[in-house]
Scaffold this active site. Sequence first.
Site, short mmCIF file in Angstrom:
data_model
loop_
_atom_site.label_atom_id
_atom_site.label_comp_id
_atom_site.label_asym_id
_atom_site.label_seq_id
_atom_site.Cartn_x
_atom_site.Cartn_y
_atom_site.Cartn_z
CE1 TYR A 22 36.46 35.53 37.27
CE2 TYR A 22 34.39 34.40 36.85
CZ TYR A 22 35.77 34.37 36.99
OH TYR A 22 36.45 33.20 36.84
CE1 TYR A 28 40.50 37.31 44.85
CE2 TYR A 28 42.12 36.63 43.22
CZ TYR A 28 40.96 36.38 43.93
OH TYR A 28 40.27 35.22 43.70
CG HIS A 87 39.85 35.11 49.06
ND1 HIS A 87 38.58 34.71 49.43
CD2 HIS A 87 39.69 35.97 48.03
CE1 HIS A 87 37.70 35.32 48.66
NE2 HIS A 87 38.34 36.08 47.79
CG ASP A 120 38.70 44.94 47.15
OD1 ASP A 120 39.55 45.08 48.06
OD2 ASP A 120 37.82 44.05 47.19
CE LYS A 147 33.75 40.83 44.84
NZ LYS A 147 34.29 40.30 46.10
CB THR A 176 38.92 37.86 50.97
OG1 THR A 176 37.90 38.53 50.25
CG2 THR A 176 38.31 37.07 52.11
MN MN Z 1 37.07 42.03 47.96
#
Ligand code: MN
Length: 438
Positions: A255, A140, A145, A138, A264, A370
Amino acid sequence: MSTTDHTHDPAAQSWVSSANEATGDFPIQNLPFGAFRRAGSDEDVRIGVAIGDQILDLKLAAERGRWSTAVQVLLQPLAQGDLNAFMAQPPVARLALRHALFEALLAGSKQEAALRGALLQQADAEMQLPCRINDYTDFYTGIHHAVTVGKLFRPDNPLLPNYKWVPIGYHGRSSSIVSSGTPLRRPRGQLKPPSAETPVFGASQRIDYELELGLFVGPGNALGEPIAMQDAEDHLFGLCLLNDWSARDIQPWEYQPLGPFLAKNFGSTISPWIVTMEALAPFRCGFERPAGDPAPLPYLDSEANRQQGSLDIELEVWLQTAAMREQDLAPVRLVRSNFRHAYWTLAQMLTHHASNGCNLNPGDLLGTGTQSGPLPEEAGSLLELTQGGKQAFNLPNGESRTFIQDGDTVILRAHAERAGARRIGFGDCAGRLLPALA
Ligand code: MN
């Protein structure tokens, strides 16, 4: 890079009449791939192409249609239910099959009589994951966002200095990726509310969605052999919607320093249809950076990427609560955004991922991160929309939400439209949250 041709002609119509409805997601210009089985059956999963409210079953189409020898070869793995094998093919093969399917489904085609029996109503199908997803990463790429969330997590230092230089990502888990319609259970985890001194273990109270696109990798690369920007487009197979469900009370505690983990990977929902890059050709747009931002390093730059690397795709989040369902109320739209705001393109994501020689395989999934727009009402997550849970979002039936409640169904939708082109859509990416296990 894929270019437009006769298969994008907005005037083209199909003998499948539902494909000709102006606001439908699956006109003949789209032709996305998915995997399905007849609802309630336990038959082997088949690969199909969405057309209107129908699915063209490629196993039956291969048997009953009349195809050139070259197209028969391309249809073979698909008829056996293996989309990954087709994804491994070069762009010229993808284009050849698109042209053959377009011609076969076009109004007036001689194939109509043979292929009518290869159609299944989408309402009579259970969609599955479209292919084997061996790896999932994933990214970013949504800078709006990143800034808004960065402010919530680190008010003094919202956007970390690497953001404008390197496409940030983390390796996720493919095991918990599910197809649209699969319910997910509220996770339990180690949480530390901001006011508390020590963490507790319990059900997350801050479940959120993330509005993302997922990129399916095509041929990919051998270990040790990077993919140059000028070759990157050959390896982009197509896109789906991706809801990267997130537990916002597990995330900030866990995180640092290694990135997202259990906040996640309790479930990620994808839409069942893969909209191909060929279908998206009319919706390409230029890749731009705000004045004063650093230009991408040369290995992430190409003329084609500057001219056409971005995509104009409208993105939406819809919500239907349990109470709305009981009252027979339709889902309501919470936000809209657009993928053209992404700070990095699909080609840059892929090239960066392979730049160290990491091998990407057919069917690997790369999330975009996102996709929030520049305005507050274009927030791609509730974390942003409710300012970290401080400002509830009011629904028309009198309910309100800061985070997702048990029984809520979150639906992501997307479509692309532009003057001179036929609107195409992605279909729904829906998931309902079940209560945590006691
Ligand atoms: Mn994500």
